[in-house]
Design an enzyme around this catalytic site. Sequence first.
Site, PDB file in Angstrom:
ATOM      1  N   ASP A 109       0.859  -1.176   0.000  1.00 28.11           N
ATOM      2  CA  ASP A 109       0.000   0.000   0.000  1.00 28.11           C
ATOM      3  C   ASP A 109       0.906   1.241   0.000  1.00 28.11           C
ATOM      4  O   ASP A 109       2.121   1.149   0.146  1.00 28.11           O
ATOM      5  CB  ASP A 109      -0.983  -0.013   1.176  1.00 28.11           C
ATOM      6  CG  ASP A 109      -2.228   0.810   0.844  1.00 28.11           C
ATOM      7  OD1 ASP A 109      -2.161   1.638  -0.083  1.00 28.11           O
ATOM      8  OD2 ASP A 109      -3.270   0.651   1.512  1.00 28.11           O
TER       9      ASP A 109
HETATM   10  C1  BGC Z   1      -5.131   3.020   0.045  1.00 30.50           C
HETATM   11  C2  BGC Z   1      -5.287   1.951  -1.020  1.00 30.50           C
HETATM   12  C3  BGC Z   1      -5.162   2.556  -2.393  1.00 30.50           C
HETATM   13  C4  BGC Z   1      -3.837   3.252  -2.475  1.00 30.50           C
HETATM   14  C5  BGC Z   1      -3.566   3.864  -3.827  1.00 30.50           C
HETATM   15  C6  BGC Z   1      -3.908   3.868  -0.175  1.00 30.50           C
HETATM   16  O1  BGC Z   1      -3.864   4.966   0.661  1.00 30.50           O
HETATM   17  O2  BGC Z   1      -5.067   2.410   1.311  1.00 30.50           O
HETATM   18  O3  BGC Z   1      -6.523   1.309  -0.846  1.00 30.50           O
HETATM   19  O4  BGC Z   1      -5.290   1.574  -3.369  1.00 30.50           O
HETATM   20  O5  BGC Z   1      -3.791   4.293  -1.515  1.00 30.50           O
HETATM   21  O6  BGC Z   1      -4.336   4.960  -4.048  1.00 30.50           O
END
Ligand code: BGC
Length: 752
Positions: free
Chosen positions: A300
């Site tokens: 993430d």
């Molecule tokens: C979120 C994810 C997301 C990623 C990319 C993160 O902050 O937890 O779910 O896919 O950002 O945007």
Amino acid sequence: MSRPVPFVVRIALAAALAALLALVLLLMPRGTSPPAIAQDPSTDVEAKIDGWLSRMTLEQKLGQLQQLDADFPTGRLRDDQLQLVREGRLGSTLNGRGAVPTNAAQRVALEESSLRIPLLFGFDVIHGYRTVFPVPLGEASSWDPAAAESSAAIAAQEARAAGVHWTFAPMVDIARDPRWGRVVEGAGEDVYLGSVFSAARVRGFQGDDYSRPDRVAATAKHWVGYGAAEAGRDYNTTDISERRLRETYFPPFRAAVDAGVASFMTSFNDLNGTPATANPFVLRDVLRDEWGFDGAVVSDYTAFRELINHGIAADDADAAQLAVNAGTDIEMVSRTLAENGARLVADGRLSEATIDDAVRHVLRLKYRLGLFDRPYVDASREAAVLSDPEHRREARRIAGRSMVLLKNDGGALPLSRKLNKLAVVGPLADSKLDMMGTWIGDGKEDDVVTVREGFEQVLGRRGVRYAQGCDAVCRSSGGFGNAVAAVRSSQAAVVVLGEPWDWSGEASSRSQLDLPGRQLQLLRAIAATGKPYVVVLMNGRPLTLDWAARHAPAILEAWYPGTEAGNAVADVLLGRVNPGGKLPMSFPRNVGQIPLHYDEKPTGRPFDPANKYTSKYLDVDNTPQYPFGFGLSYTRFALSGLTVTPNSIAPDGEVTVTATVRNTGRVAGDEVVQLYVRDRVASVTRPVRSLRGFERVPLAAGQSRQVTFRLDHDDLSLIDNSGREVVEPGAFTVWVSTSSVGGLQGSFTVTG
Ligand code: BGC
């Protein structure tokens, strides 16, 4: 016999050939032909990847494992990012999108870098790309996996036409704590419903072949346990027994793997002392070794570097070492691996074989996406795909199917079609942005039909009196007077309340789940007019409705319905669509009951009102305000004729459960017939009931249908204390019902 060619002729021939070759090379568009290895149809993908690995420098390999965040508003890569592409040091991006910007960046990868491996463009296509569908929790309320598959397929079509290859969806985290804002992104509290929706969404995004120009690669996220964040506070720590991981949190991920999901994303949380991004138990032992997953695992956002904050890495190098050794392939946004990888390899802290393994997963994804053969997107299709009216029709249909009628005293709904003066009031009644909810992809506010507009299309502008009352945060009652006046001068009122769009989703935990600010006060002021009114809710989580649940004549849970919100709400309130959705999450009576889910374990002291020393609260019932699986209709249904056959099976046997559902009312409608099961006595404790089947059945007035469910090993098994998945002999209870409460009850036995 052939004569030897004279030396001068040979020289002249060679020179002519060289000149011809040079001319061909000069005329050939630069870089449009990827290296031969990618095109050679005789070598299979794995051999091609071996070829790449044998020719790539360590720095280029680390580049494939780096993902950076493009410029969100424009979808373009920044200059410094394009420079990294040129140098072969960037493998993928997120938020880069749009046919023109992605083709431009791809051209840099294929024409200006010596590496010439295509770039991979990822994006959060969560509930739509341009056409915004209901938020995932709302869509799960449809109990219609075909609807989820359809919306994901449309989202994939739009995204791919706009140059996006890879979505960071579906989110399949089981969520039992509505304080956690991200409950809106998943399918709710239940393992079975969550698994069915997980598979449906993967199928929708990917189809059978995600190299096609209308599909994208999907990501099961967040692996794992993110929904168990302590106290519902986002990013917070989790401590989850292996039993609970396997029984509750793993299954929707397993369903995604079984459906062929292309990738996984690690979660932010600490899991049992080891943050998920650096957790070899879940990343290697379970995902790779047990489940045989061969796709890519992306971290993430900045989760590599966050290992320092978690307190398990001293610095960036440590963080990269831990994450990659544990099995995370791609680093999103932070650059701990890119900047330290070479040194880690030189010092023997990371092996090149481990790096190769990670790169293999990335290249495999690129091959499976067909990027080596078709790296560019046809920009001439983009506009037409994004504005396909069929997509909006489907968004309206699915939004209607996703709404849940929570209350309808005295047939307050549907509204009379004779109405010609309707007040449409409340903070969300005309708020385009709020109606789309969190994660709107590339959705446009201007495309949204609000509830006010939806009714204006039916009743004309003069037929609708609109007043906002207050904004969604509702700190001031200054506008209440106008709202009350609009209601007074109308025949009835639709009051649209709920949470601002950004009160759920990431980093949007709440400690109270009431209607925000003074919204309840606004509702009470409207109720005090004595005019008939109904409440429409738009929110991203179960709320504690309390007064509204007790006093409002009718409540429609609309969630955030998306681009077609207003049309879909009008369809339902006017009875053009009969609501048939059911709750995918229990609505608590108050926050103190949380976590509250229907498939709880029994206790040694089940609640008994006559006995103080039983499991209960002194100040609130154990039961939810509205249970999982609950939802009303404008018609009524009756269940009858339960059969369970045979009534005794061997552990590997199968039971067939049937019941008849009849529409006993006067209008057509859908009932979601649900099958629950309980293992009465087992070697480990089992939930008081578990959903194991459902079907949304459309029925004309007076019509009936028999519904058939099958229960087999997967439905009846448990994990015993030695970790084996077994069906144990003994008695089982089944219920066929219309919510997680009550229903027709039967039983059968598993023999030893
Ligand atoms: C979120 C994810 C997301 C990623 C990319 C993160 O902050 O937890 O779910 O896919 O950002 O945007």
